[in-house]
Enzyme design. Structure first.
Site, PDB file in Angstrom:
ATOM      1  N   GLU A 105       0.782  -1.230   0.000  1.00  0.00           N
ATOM      2  CA  GLU A 105       0.000   0.000   0.000  1.00  0.00           C
ATOM      3  C   GLU A 105       0.815   1.282   0.000  1.00  0.00           C
ATOM      4  O   GLU A 105       0.357   2.298  -0.519  1.00  0.00           O
ATOM      5  CB  GLU A 105      -0.924  -0.001   1.233  1.00  0.00           C
ATOM      6  CG  GLU A 105      -1.933  -1.126   1.272  1.00  0.00           C
ATOM      7  CD  GLU A 105      -3.010  -0.981   0.209  1.00  0.00           C
ATOM      8  OE1 GLU A 105      -3.332   0.167  -0.164  1.00  0.00           O
ATOM      9  OE2 GLU A 105      -3.507  -2.011  -0.272  1.00  0.00           O
ATOM     10  N   SER A 490     -40.579 -37.282  41.629  1.00  0.00           N
ATOM     11  CA  SER A 490     -40.072 -37.547  42.978  1.00  0.00           C
ATOM     12  C   SER A 490     -38.822 -36.757  43.326  1.00  0.00           C
ATOM     13  O   SER A 490     -38.408 -36.758  44.488  1.00  0.00           O
ATOM     14  CB  SER A 490     -39.800 -39.045  43.142  1.00  0.00           C
ATOM     15  OG  SER A 490     -41.012 -39.756  43.168  1.00  0.00           O
TER      16      SER A 490
END
Length: 881
Positions: A105, A490
């Site tokens: 770049e 239960s």
């Protein structure tokens, strides 16, 4: 005398003067151009300057950072947000990564002041010759300025603004800071913002692990992320990588060897997700919802970091135990057949995977939940094995022992005969799920239709340490820990027995286990509860009834010995709401509706001595800079924090008098030693310091800052219930848990009406855990699928890992408890010489007085009962209606 000039000399002289004039003109024009250029630059600056933002405001512009969720020991659980971004500093970035971006770049990045004049001249020439700015000249700093503040319009005025803003940025930040800002800001495609996120998305690596080829690939993506990212086009990405590597070579960032190695590196074209370190999707969704309520939509972009209460070891154990238990369950119910069947070409295995038929590739690429993998059966062999191949082309063998379980599935109640050969199970072309085994071979698998939930809680403060709300979060996001309410069966009985103790009953109270018929306006018809075996066992002590999970004792205990209103008032203190507390006899058998989270909260209250702690999962919330935004302040179970009216008297009784502290030779085993009063005082202080444990009555200031919750259930009540539940594991319906080899565990099985739900809950003083298994459509699990067979093994496997290495930790016997030898049949204090006896625990003052024991009356004398044969109840699916 002067000589005459020749014509040639005149010509040279005139030519020199002409060139001089031209030079002067050129110098003048150049000067004018320079002055004009400077003036133009100055004018342009003053023209655009009013509209330029301050460069320093970059620091104030927040980057969109996703929500990150962690376990309490720092493992990443989830990352939630539209943009994937991982912030890094310049020092975090490897040198070759920086070089790749400079080469791609802006090769003069560390030299120019923000604007590269060569690029600017190129842009000017384009404008003069074409009337448009096609490209050119944007430095990294200019790209950063454009991405933060400007648009991407191709206008000369935008380029001017970009150039001046870049110059201002260079004045405000160092080159290293600018590079870090650039690498954190830029878009790399596939929702990846910033180079660190891109490294994870494209290569499944941390930034520091990238090689030169991978760094060049990422640098090549930036000009057009949608076109050059390797997932979208590996060919385009390779072209761009080659360009970047060439630039790196020309700038001496790599040598010839490094260049050749990078050029030969295969281009990876696969999309990876967030590097999650701990699978806890259901918890992540709970956190996301709570964060959305707190912070709204900025939850997804403000960079919040949430630390949960999860323990990574326990969470992994929960995932494994639940998935393994559900896979075992689905094997028992039968094999439902292959996922699909396809034609297998004879030369398939000699063909490269990308060239396989699309139909096969699509089938093999399907999602595999819960640790399963997708495989294609390529052949079924005479030795009862099957050849399989995976979507990466790797082949393996499925042995007979890995598929012999596969009885054909008929329906949820029925399966066919066991297979006799591999051909009874598989055929070439079958696409199937397989699963790895601990023995090292592959086994045939299938995704379970049933679901489950597991949740663990720290009894000390309610912190949720593990939570799995289903078999696989990706296939079902419905959280069965928090979003479902089912009959606990239960597993609810311990709370019934706690209420009974508070109503004056004891663990030795005898209740008749005989038929009972209940008529209630809340029930559609008469209710005749039954025991699992269908038998009636007559007079039974409460300890034995809970251990064997005898339904009729529980019903009579509630209706006649406790009363429904008293029981509901008591059980509410465990944290249960109205849905779990029906005002009829079905309450005795867990006939209400409770979520696993409700149940674990109740069990945690039993585990901690009666303190109703509240479950929570968010421990802390931090902002993007690490600032603390929230810290949990849960109520805690703190025995020492509670000062009761009796504490003062106990304190006075416990305090030593001066005479108690007197040291004499008669009390010592050593010869008499003369000790001065001062020395004796120091010795006494040292001795007492070793055993001194002050509570809130002695040192209120020490405990003032602790957010202690008042005790809701008397400690003696809790101790007795714990002790009875310990028998459930030692010799009752929960005895499979004895395999853990621990003596500090209390628990209870549970199976709801028609075996629609299977439960197990258990705890010690460090951890309370609930497991539930059932179908989302509330249909029965099938024959034999009770809490002890379906849910308990999951709890055992989880606890094996979660409690590994931890010492036994059970509640010590509190004050107000006495031990008494009793007769096993009558529950009365044993007489001298009796043999059928045992020791029982009682609250002080509650030991039964029954010198003359009369025969207990039978409520239904006319009903013929089966004799007690000594067998224990395996489990207890209740018939509620």
């Amino acid at each position: 005398m002067q000589k005459k000039r020749t014509s040639g000399q005149d010509t040279v002289h005139k030519s020199s003067r002409s060139w001089l004039k031209v030079l002067i003109v050129l110098i003048g024009l150049g000067g004018a151009a320079t002055i004009g250029g400077v003036a133009a630059v100055i004018g342009a600056y003053y023209y655009v300057a009013p509209g330029l933002p301050e460069a320093k405001t970059i620091r104030e512009i927040p980057l969109q950072i996703p929500l990150r969720i962690y376990s309490r020991d720092g493992r990443l659980v989830s990352e939630i947000g539209e943009r994937r971004r991982i912030l890094v500093t310049y020092d975090d970035v490897p040198e070759h990564v920086v070089h790749a971006f400079i080469a791609a770049e802006d090769r003069r990045f560390f030299e120019h002041p923000g604007v590269d004049y060569i690029g600017v001249l190129r842009a000017v020439m384009q404008l003069v010759t074409t009337g448009d700015v096609q490209a050119g000249g944007s430095t990294l700093t200019q790209q950063l300025a454009r991405d933060y503040f400007l648009t991407r319009e191709r206008l000369f005025t935008r380029k001017i603004r970009e150039a001046f803003l870049a110059w201002k940025i260079e004045q405000e930040f160092s080159k290293e800071q600018i590079m870090a800002l650039f690498l954190n800001r830029m878009f790399f495609g596939q929702r990846a913002y910033g180079v660190a996120a891109a490294a994870q998305v494209y290569f499944n690596k941390p930034l520091q692990a990238l090689n030169v080829a991978e760094a060049a690939t990422l640098a090549g993506v930036l000009p057009a992320p949608s076109r050059y990212n390797p997932v979208r086009s590996a060919a385009n990405a390779e072209v761009r990588r080659s360009y970047v590597l060439g630039r790196m070579l020309s700038l001496d960032y790599v040598d010839e060897r490094q260049y050749e190695e990078a050029m030969a590196w295969p281009m990876e074209s696969e999309l990876y997700g967030t590097a999650v370190e701990l699978e806890a999707g259901y918890v992540a969704e709970m956190v996301r919802r709570e964060m959305l309520e707190r912070y709204g939509e900025e939850t997804y972009s403000a960079g919040y970091q949430v630390v949960t209460t999860l323990d990574s070891r326990q969470q992994r154990a929960a995932n494994y135990a639940l998935q393994n238990g559900l896979l075992e369950f689905t094997r028992r119910r039968g094999y439902r057949g292959p996922l699909a069947s396809v034609d297998v070409p004879a030369d398939l295995l000699q063909t490269p995977v990308p060239q396989w038929p699309v139909e096969i590739l699509n089938e093999l690429d399907r999602y595999a939940p819960g640790g399963l993998e997708v495989a294609l059966v390529t052949a079924v062999n005479e030795d009862n094995t099957a050849d399989i191949v995976f979507n990466n082309g790797i082949t393996d063998v499925l042995p007979w022992k890995g598929m012999s379980w596969a009885k054909p599935f008929i329906d949820r109640e029925t399966s066919g005969p066991a297979p006799e050969s591999a051909a009874d199970v598989l055929a070439a072309g079958d696409v199937v799920f397989v699963m790895p085994t601990e023995a090292g071979y592959w086994a045939l698998g299938q995704a379970p239709e049933a679901q489950g939930a597991l949740v663990s809680m720290d009894p000390g403060d309610g912190a949720i340490t593990s939570l799995a709300g289903g078999f696989d979060f990706a296939t079902s996001k419905f959280n069965r820990v928090t979003q479902t309410a089912r009959q606990p069966g239960s597993a609810f009985k311990p709370f019934i027995y706690s209420a009974a103790l508070e109503a004056g009953n004891t663990a030795a109270t005898v209740v008749d286990d005989s038929p009972v018929v209940i008529r209630s306006s809340e029930l559609e018809k008469d209710w005749r509860p039954l025991n699992y075996s269908g038998r009636f066992y007559g007079p039974t002590r409460l300890r034995e009834a809970l251990t064997r999970s005898m339904n009729l004792v529980s019903v009579r205990l509630l209706l006649y010995n406790t009363r429904i209103g008293n029981a509901i008032e008591h059980i509410r203190k465990f944290g249960f709401g109205d849905a779990a507390l029906p005002r009829n006899g079905s309450l005795a058998l867990g006939g209400g509706a409770a979520s696993p989270l409700d149940m674990v909260q109740g069990y945690a209250t039993l585990a901690n001595g009666g303190f109703p702690v509240k479950p929570y999962v968010i421990d802390a919330i931090y902002g993007p800079e690490g600032e603390t935004l929230h810290r949990a302040d849960p109520v805690v179970a703190c025995e020492a924090c509670v000062a009761t009216p009796d504490d003062a008297e106990r304190l006075r009784a416990r305090r030593a008098t001066p005479d108690d502290l007197l040291y004499t030779s008669a009390e010592a085993s050593e010869p008499e030693i003369t000790v001065s009063p001062e020395e004796q005082s120091l010795l006494d202080m040292a001795d007492r310091a070793l055993s001194y444990r002050p509570d809130a009555s002695e040192a209120p200031d020490v405990f003032a800052a602790i957010n202690a919750v008042p005790r809701a259930i008397p400690v003696q009540n809790v101790y007795i219930v714990q002790d009875m539940m310990r028998d459930v594991i030692m010799r009752g319906t929960g005895r499979r848990a004895r395999a853990l080899g621990r003596t500090d565990l209390s628990g209870k099985t549970g199976t709801s009406n028609d075996r629609r739900d299977a439960w197990f809950g258990g705890f010690n003083s460090d951890l309370a855990t609930i497991v539930w298994v059932g179908y989302d459509d509330d249909l029965p699990l099938g024959p034999g699928e009770e809490g002890s067979r379906t849910a308990l093994p999951i709890w055992v496997e989880y606890s094996r890992i979660a409690l590994d290495g931890l010492p036994n930790h059970e509640m010590p016997m509190p004050e107000g408890i006495v031990t008494q030898k009793i007769n096993r049949e009558t529950g009365c204090p044993a007489r001298a010489g009796e043999t059928n006896t045992m020791f029982e625990v009682f609250r002080v003052g509650s030991v039964p007085e029954c010198e003359d024991v009369e025969e207990l009356p039978s409520v239904f004398d006319s009903i013929e009962e089966d004799p007690i044969d000594g067998e224990e109840e395996e489990e207890e699916p209740e018939s509620l209606f």
